[in-house]
Motif scaffolding. Structure first.
Motif, PDB file in Angstrom:
ATOM      1  N   GLN A 142      30.975  40.138  50.238  1.00  0.00           N
ATOM      2  CA  GLN A 142      32.026  39.337  49.459  1.00  0.00           C
ATOM      3  C   GLN A 142      31.906  39.721  48.102  1.00  0.00           C
ATOM      4  N   TYR A 143      30.731  39.842  47.478  1.00  0.00           N
ATOM      5  CA  TYR A 143      30.609  40.547  46.104  1.00  0.00           C
ATOM      6  C   TYR A 143      31.291  41.722  45.909  1.00  0.00           C
ATOM      7  N   LYS A 200      35.789  44.642  43.726  1.00  0.00           N
ATOM      8  CA  LYS A 200      37.019  45.643  43.834  1.00  0.00           C
ATOM      9  C   LYS A 200      38.293  45.023  43.508  1.00  0.00           C
ATOM     10  N   ILE A 201      38.449  43.821  44.114  1.00  0.00           N
ATOM     11  CA  ILE A 201      39.663  43.008  43.559  1.00  0.00           C
ATOM     12  C   ILE A 201      39.606  42.959  42.073  1.00  0.00           C
ATOM     13  N   GLU A 202      38.712  42.599  41.575  1.00  0.00           N
ATOM     14  CA  GLU A 202      38.660  42.457  39.990  1.00  0.00           C
ATOM     15  C   GLU A 202      38.819  43.760  39.044  1.00  0.00           C
ATOM     16  N   GLU A 203      38.309  44.769  39.780  1.00  0.00           N
ATOM     17  CA  GLU A 203      38.638  46.143  39.411  1.00  0.00           C
ATOM     18  C   GLU A 203      39.963  46.530  39.430  1.00  0.00           C
ATOM     19  N   GLU A 204      40.650  46.385  40.605  1.00  0.00           N
ATOM     20  CA  GLU A 204      42.215  46.392  41.062  1.00  0.00           C
ATOM     21  C   GLU A 204      43.023  45.717  39.834  1.00  0.00           C
ATOM     22  N   ILE A 205      42.671  44.351  39.725  1.00  0.00           N
ATOM     23  CA  ILE A 205      43.495  43.566  38.814  1.00  0.00           C
ATOM     24  C   ILE A 205      43.378  44.341  37.304  1.00  0.00           C
ATOM     25  N   LYS A 206      41.865  44.532  36.936  1.00  0.00           N
ATOM     26  CA  LYS A 206      41.829  45.225  35.614  1.00  0.00           C
ATOM     27  C   LYS A 206      42.587  46.388  35.239  1.00  0.00           C
ATOM     28  N   LYS A 207      42.762  47.327  36.699  1.00  0.00           N
ATOM     29  CA  LYS A 207      43.273  48.607  36.438  1.00  0.00           C
ATOM     30  C   LYS A 207      44.841  48.401  36.347  1.00  0.00           C
TER      31      LYS A 207
END
Length: 356
Positions: free
Chosen positions: A270-271, A276-283
């Protein structure tokens, strides 16, 4: 297990017509378990003198059932299977211990003399023999018992561990070694073992002063490590008499560890997913900011182009009005328009000199 559903009134009639000892034979509960159920559903129970008075036809007072009850009038009782002594209201450890104790094939008796020794018993004896005159001797290739004892009590320790090992194997588990520690593998979970002799501090023997440690002959068996460790010590009850309880605890300990590992694995998944979602959003955000900055830059560049063209047009108009549009002035105007086309982001006219 089979169950039965009763109302409060039905259970009330049952506990006033059947003794607790008979109820525990019919249903898979202890005396305390049945009492707790009655308390939970506000059902009065007879006291100790009730059955004696009933037997000799003496007068007694039967406490009435209060028909008003705030909960659900639905009681589920587990029926005891024939020959099954396990009570559903007991702890998992007690249930597992009884399960092992009630298995007629389980090797639970520590003999006075070892017969048909386990391979680990043989390897431990061989290790002791080889290390007799060399305290630094070690053999990491073979598994031996984790026994820390005065030589006088090794024989008892060996008999205990031999029976313990046979019970562990009978329960479907194996022995293993992690680094230098010996333990049991239960469903892939390594449970560290340690059998040692207790000691006490006594006055040192002459000519020495102070105190020294003296072996007491009491056995201490430990499983696990750190906050999860559990110890049993000789007392009124010897370790040989609680083999089933020790193995039951090992199995439950391994189950708990496996649940914790699975919970940790799911948490990590989950972490990682959230990361990954956070990094994709940041990207995506960075890409969006970069595109927007590029838009601003192009807009500013286009704005400059309009200003340049307005200036060129003003210069040209002034020359025409003054009847002074000379070939040199026209050449400059052509040059300036060429540069405006180079700056204009909508045209991007190449320029050999400026591009280089």
């Amino acid at each position: 297990m089979e169950t039965i559903q009763l109302t409060r009134k039905e259970l009330y009639e049952l506990v006033w017509s059947t003794t607790l000892s008979k109820l525990t034979q019919q249903y898979a509960y202890t005396n305390d378990g049945i009492k707790k159920i009655c308390k939970q559903f506000e059902i009065p129970m007879p006291d100790g003198s009730y059955w004696s008075k009933l037997k000799f036809n003496k007068k007694f007072k039967k406490e009435k059932l209060n028909p008003i009850f705030g909960g659900v009038d639905k009681i589920i009782l587990t029926i005891r299977e024939e020959g099954n002594l396990i009570n559903v209201d007991q702890t998992p450890l007690t249930i597992r211990t009884k399960e092992i104790e009630n298995d007629p094939k389980a090797p639970l008796t520590v003999p006075d003399k070892i017969t048909k020794p386990d391979i680990l018993t043989i390897q431990t004896q061989e290790f002791w023999k080889a290390a007799k005159n060399n305290r630094f001797y070690k053999d990491d290739k073979k598994i031996t018992y984790p026994i820390r004892f005065d030589i006088n009590n090794r024989e008892r320790a060996l008999r205990f561990m031999d029976t313990f090992t046979k019970l562990i194997r009978y329960r479907g588990h194996t022995f293993s070694k992690e680094n230098i520690e010996t333990g049991v593998l239960v469903d892939g979970i390594f449970v560290e073992l340690d059998l040692r002799e207790a000691s006490k501090r006594v006055p040192a023997k002459p000519p020495y002063s102070g105190t020294e440690l003296e072996a007491t002959g009491e056995f201490i068996f430990k499983i696990g490590r750190y906050s999860g460790e559990k110890e049993w010590r000789d007392g009124v009850v010897k370790l040989e008499e609680i083999l089933a309880k020790i193995v039951a605890k090992i199995e439950i300990y391994a189950q708990e560890q496996k649940k914790q590992e699975e919970a940790s694995r799911l948490w990590r998944l989950q972490y990682d997913l959230e990361k990954k979602i956070e990094e994709e959003i940041k990207k995506r955000r960075n890409e969006e900011v970069e595109k927007f900055n590029r838009l601003v830059k192009l807009s500013e560049q286009y704005d400059k182009t309009l200003i340049i063209r307005q200036y060129i047009e003003a210069v040209q108009q002034k020359a025409i009005n003054a009847n002074n549009l000379t070939p040199e002035k026209q050449e400059w105007i052509n040059w300036a328009n060429d540069k405006a086309d180079w700056v204009d982001p909508l045209i991007n006219k190449p320029n050999d000199i400026l591009d280089s």
